[in-house]
Write a protein that holds these residues in place. Sequence first.
Motif, PDB file in Angstrom:
ATOM      1  N   PHE A 272       1.071  -0.844  -0.019  1.00 19.14           N
ATOM      2  CA  PHE A 272      -0.166   0.399   0.022  1.00 19.14           C
ATOM      3  C   PHE A 272       1.008   1.416  -0.398  1.00 19.14           C
ATOM      4  O   PHE A 272       1.238   2.306  -1.461  1.00 19.14           O
ATOM      5  CB  PHE A 272      -1.178  -0.360   1.656  1.00 19.14           C
ATOM      6  N   LEU A 273       2.097   1.547   1.280  1.00 18.87           N
ATOM      7  CA  LEU A 273       2.779   2.545   0.700  1.00 18.87           C
ATOM      8  C   LEU A 273       3.763   2.308  -0.237  1.00 18.87           C
ATOM      9  O   LEU A 273       3.762   4.068  -1.194  1.00 18.87           O
ATOM     10  CB  LEU A 273       3.886   2.258   2.011  1.00 18.87           C
ATOM     11  N   LYS A 274       3.532   1.639  -0.684  1.00 14.24           N
ATOM     12  CA  LYS A 274       4.692   1.262  -2.228  1.00 14.24           C
ATOM     13  C   LYS A 274       3.682   1.760  -3.288  1.00 14.24           C
ATOM     14  O   LYS A 274       4.623   2.975  -4.380  1.00 14.24           O
ATOM     15  CB  LYS A 274       5.897   0.542  -2.550  1.00 14.24           C
ATOM     16  N   ARG A 275       2.798   2.313  -3.305  1.00 19.21           N
ATOM     17  CA  ARG A 275       1.539   2.878  -4.386  1.00 19.21           C
ATOM     18  C   ARG A 275       1.942   3.766  -4.216  1.00 19.21           C
ATOM     19  O   ARG A 275       0.874   4.624  -5.291  1.00 19.21           O
ATOM     20  CB  ARG A 275       0.864   1.992  -4.555  1.00 19.21           C
ATOM     21  N   LYS A 276       1.825   3.941  -2.954  1.00 19.99           N
ATOM     22  CA  LYS A 276       1.551   5.742  -2.386  1.00 19.99           C
ATOM     23  C   LYS A 276       2.834   6.622  -3.088  1.00 19.99           C
ATOM     24  O   LYS A 276       3.226   7.686  -2.850  1.00 19.99           O
ATOM     25  CB  LYS A 276       1.208   5.928  -1.145  1.00 19.99           C
ATOM     26  N   GLY A 277       3.703   5.985  -2.914  1.00 20.67           N
ATOM     27  CA  GLY A 277       5.459   6.507  -3.602  1.00 20.67           C
ATOM     28  C   GLY A 277       6.260   6.798  -2.584  1.00 20.67           C
ATOM     29  O   GLY A 277       7.325   7.089  -2.372  1.00 20.67           O
ATOM     30  N   VAL A 278       6.339   5.868  -1.179  1.00 22.82           N
ATOM     31  CA  VAL A 278       7.041   5.520  -0.498  1.00 22.82           C
ATOM     32  C   VAL A 278       8.159   5.024  -0.763  1.00 22.82           C
ATOM     33  O   VAL A 278       7.917   3.937  -1.036  1.00 22.82           O
ATOM     34  CB  VAL A 278       6.064   5.648   1.348  1.00 22.82           C
ATOM     35  N   LYS A 279       8.816   4.915   0.117  1.00 24.80           N
ATOM     36  CA  LYS A 279      10.554   4.178   0.411  1.00 24.80           C
ATOM     37  C   LYS A 279      10.163   3.219   1.258  1.00 24.80           C
ATOM     38  O   LYS A 279      10.059   3.700   2.413  1.00 24.80           O
ATOM     39  CB  LYS A 279      11.588   5.140   0.229  1.00 24.80           C
ATOM     40  N   VAL A 280      10.018   1.680   1.268  1.00 23.73           N
ATOM     41  CA  VAL A 280       9.876   1.100   2.171  1.00 23.73           C
ATOM     42  C   VAL A 280      10.683  -0.276   2.057  1.00 23.73           C
ATOM     43  O   VAL A 280      11.010  -0.408   0.742  1.00 23.73           O
ATOM     44  CB  VAL A 280       8.512   0.339   1.545  1.00 23.73           C
TER      45      VAL A 280
END
Length: 316
Positions: A272-280
């Motif tokens: 979910f975070l990756k889809r939002k552009g967050v570095k995970v």
Amino acid sequence: MEPTVIGTSEFIKAYSDGSVERFIPEIAPASLDLYAGYKCKDVTIDPLKPITARLFIPTAAATTTTTATKPPSLPVIVYFHGGGFCIGSSTWLGYHHFQGNLAAATESIVLSVDYRLAPENKLPIAYEDSYASLLWLSEQMQSDTWLQDADLSRVFLSGDSAGGNIAHQVAIRAIRDTQCPVRVTGIIPIHPYFGSEKRTELETKVESADEVKSNDMFWSLSVPEGSNRDYDGCNLERMTVLKSEWNRFPNVLVFVAEFDFLKERGLEYAEFLKRKGVKVELIETKDERHVFHVFRPNEEVTRLLLEQMNEFIHRI
């Protein structure tokens, strides 16, 4: 008419009248003596609510004396314990040892927050209490000698299970508060606790019935009246976060465990975070179950987890 039991777990029993009975495991007192590379004390975040915390400092800070050369500032880890928002404490023996070891292993100041628990204090109270700890850090930094080396431009939010959920929510609040006095550099959720009315593949299996029932009980006790597991604190897809806010979201290190019933939710969170552009970054601990580090804080597998947290904290 006497209330009936509507749900039980290892540390809690819920009754039909909305009350609960908690079973408290062994607790550890705070100690000002230097022990295993750290010392700790209990502090009060807000005496009226009340919100308390346990503060851990590593040897480097604990033995500091006034000298001409000031030692380098230390990162701060704000930790939120798990327990389905309904149980848990920084004073529980497993949490105490893990968080002390965390301070020593990462050479960080650790503030472990005891937010108010549901069902007496339903969400979002745990989020609000936990965010208040960031403001407290800034207010106390000048007067509390234990915080004299705290670097509030390098604050990390961490927590296990429900505490991982809280870390996420506090990060969003820090982004939205233009007056937030600390900089959240990264968040480290360990086996994070999210959910939804829609079941995961594992949750639909017959052998998962007991764990599903337990999780449903904790969510029913913690979400606001009239809400269900699609509450925005539970269901990631229901959270209203602007693109500009996602662009400012800190780096994230997510831990999952191979045999954890909540593993699917942790994997979903990372994606979910990756889809939002967050570095995970995602790390899976093999052959382990939910919050193993709390039950076995001094074993090798937990020491590895601490090393992985340390590497992340001092790299970003």
